[in-house]
Design a protein around this motif. Structure first.
Motif, PDB file in Angstrom:
ATOM      1  N   ALA A 149       0.527   9.259 -26.091  1.00 24.18           N
ATOM      2  CA  ALA A 149       0.607   8.337 -27.219  1.00 24.18           C
ATOM      3  C   ALA A 149       0.418   6.935 -26.683  1.00 24.18           C
ATOM      4  O   ALA A 149       0.809   6.617 -25.571  1.00 24.18           O
ATOM      5  CB  ALA A 149       1.962   8.461 -27.900  1.00 24.18           C
ATOM      6  N   SER A 150      -0.233   6.079 -27.471  1.00 16.49           N
ATOM      7  CA  SER A 150      -0.444   4.702 -27.029  1.00 16.49           C
ATOM      8  C   SER A 150       0.440   3.796 -27.873  1.00 16.49           C
ATOM      9  O   SER A 150       0.480   3.906 -29.092  1.00 16.49           O
ATOM     10  CB  SER A 150      -1.923   4.322 -27.191  1.00 16.49           C
ATOM     11  OG  SER A 150      -2.294   4.476 -28.537  1.00 16.49           O
ATOM     12  N   GLY A 151       1.133   2.922 -27.230  1.00 16.17           N
ATOM     13  CA  GLY A 151       1.992   1.986 -27.941  1.00 16.17           C
ATOM     14  C   GLY A 151       3.318   2.623 -28.335  1.00 16.17           C
ATOM     15  O   GLY A 151       3.530   3.838 -28.236  1.00 16.17           O
ATOM     16  N   MET A 152       4.186   1.743 -28.829  1.00 20.05           N
ATOM     17  CA  MET A 152       5.514   2.229 -29.170  1.00 20.05           C
ATOM     18  C   MET A 152       5.495   3.094 -30.420  1.00 20.05           C
ATOM     19  O   MET A 152       6.198   4.088 -30.502  1.00 20.05           O
ATOM     20  CB  MET A 152       6.446   1.039 -29.362  1.00 20.05           C
ATOM     21  CG  MET A 152       7.879   1.410 -29.577  1.00 20.05           C
ATOM     22  SD  MET A 152       8.844  -0.070 -29.480  1.00 20.05           S
ATOM     23  CE  MET A 152      10.433   0.613 -29.522  1.00 20.05           C
ATOM     24  N   PHE A 153       4.697   2.715 -31.413  1.00 22.07           N
ATOM     25  CA  PHE A 153       4.630   3.492 -32.641  1.00 22.07           C
ATOM     26  C   PHE A 153       3.268   4.155 -32.806  1.00 22.07           C
ATOM     27  O   PHE A 153       2.859   4.472 -33.910  1.00 22.07           O
ATOM     28  CB  PHE A 153       4.910   2.576 -33.848  1.00 22.07           C
ATOM     29  CG  PHE A 153       6.311   2.013 -33.831  1.00 22.07           C
ATOM     30  CD1 PHE A 153       7.390   2.818 -34.127  1.00 22.07           C
ATOM     31  CD2 PHE A 153       6.523   0.682 -33.494  1.00 22.07           C
ATOM     32  CE1 PHE A 153       8.661   2.295 -34.110  1.00 22.07           C
ATOM     33  CE2 PHE A 153       7.803   0.170 -33.470  1.00 22.07           C
ATOM     34  CZ  PHE A 153       8.887   0.978 -33.771  1.00 22.07           C
ATOM     35  N   GLY A 154       2.555   4.379 -31.716  1.00 26.54           N
ATOM     36  CA  GLY A 154       1.232   4.993 -31.802  1.00 26.54           C
ATOM     37  C   GLY A 154       1.320   6.472 -32.098  1.00 26.54           C
ATOM     38  O   GLY A 154       2.338   7.123 -31.886  1.00 26.54           O
TER      39      GLY A 154
END
Length: 163
Positions: A149-154
């Motif tokens: 997953a990319s990013g905190m909320f990706g």
């Protein structure tokens, strides 16, 4: 009572009687200190005085015992008895109300034990059943999973590989 007798030419007299005849034989007079225990000088209903055995008098009743104070341990025990009895009664009352719940919890505990046993024994039974069908042992499969997953909320993406 015993009356001493004498053989004499004069009329018989008793011990301690006044001397009526001067020719009578005088009996020796005993002093009160010389009397043996249990013997006393008594006066008979006819007025004669003589020695006689007497019964010992009844012993005097013992004086009533002084009231004893109540010991401290007895007071403490007397005060604790209703408290302990009340506690036992309350416990019995509570257990009688809790009994249906305890029975239900026991049933639930047995059900949980059965579930755990079934979950533990099921794979063993399936493995032995699969191996006894004559097909031989099944090949061992390795499954790998990659998730990224990319990013905190990706949004997460993943792949599953069967080898």
């Amino acid at each position: 009572m015993h009356e001493p007798t004498r053989t004499s030419t004069t009329p018989a007299t008793r011990y301690g009687d006044p001397i009526l005849y001067p020719t009578a034989i005088q009996q020796p007079v005993m002093l009160p200190a010389e009397l043996p225990p249990g013997v006393e000088m008594v006066t008979l209903p006819g007025g004669y005085r003589t020695l006689a055995y007497t019964l010992p008098g009844a012993p005097a009743a013992p004086a009533p015992a002084a009231a004893q104070p109540v010991p401290t341990w007895a007071k403490t025990t007397a005060l604790l008895a209703p408290t302990v009895g009340g506690g036992i009664a309350a416990a019995g009352f509570g257990i009688s109300y809790a009994a249906p719940g305890l029975i239900a919890m026991t049933e639930a505990l047995w059900a949980a034990i059965a579930l755990i046993a079934a979950g533990t024994l099921a794979p063993l039974l399936l493995r032995t059943a699969r191996g006894s069908a004559g097909r031989g042992a099944a090949p061992v499969q390795h499954v790998t999973q990659n998730i990224s997953a990319s990013g905190m909320f990706g949004r997460a993406n993943g792949t599953i590989n069967h080898r």
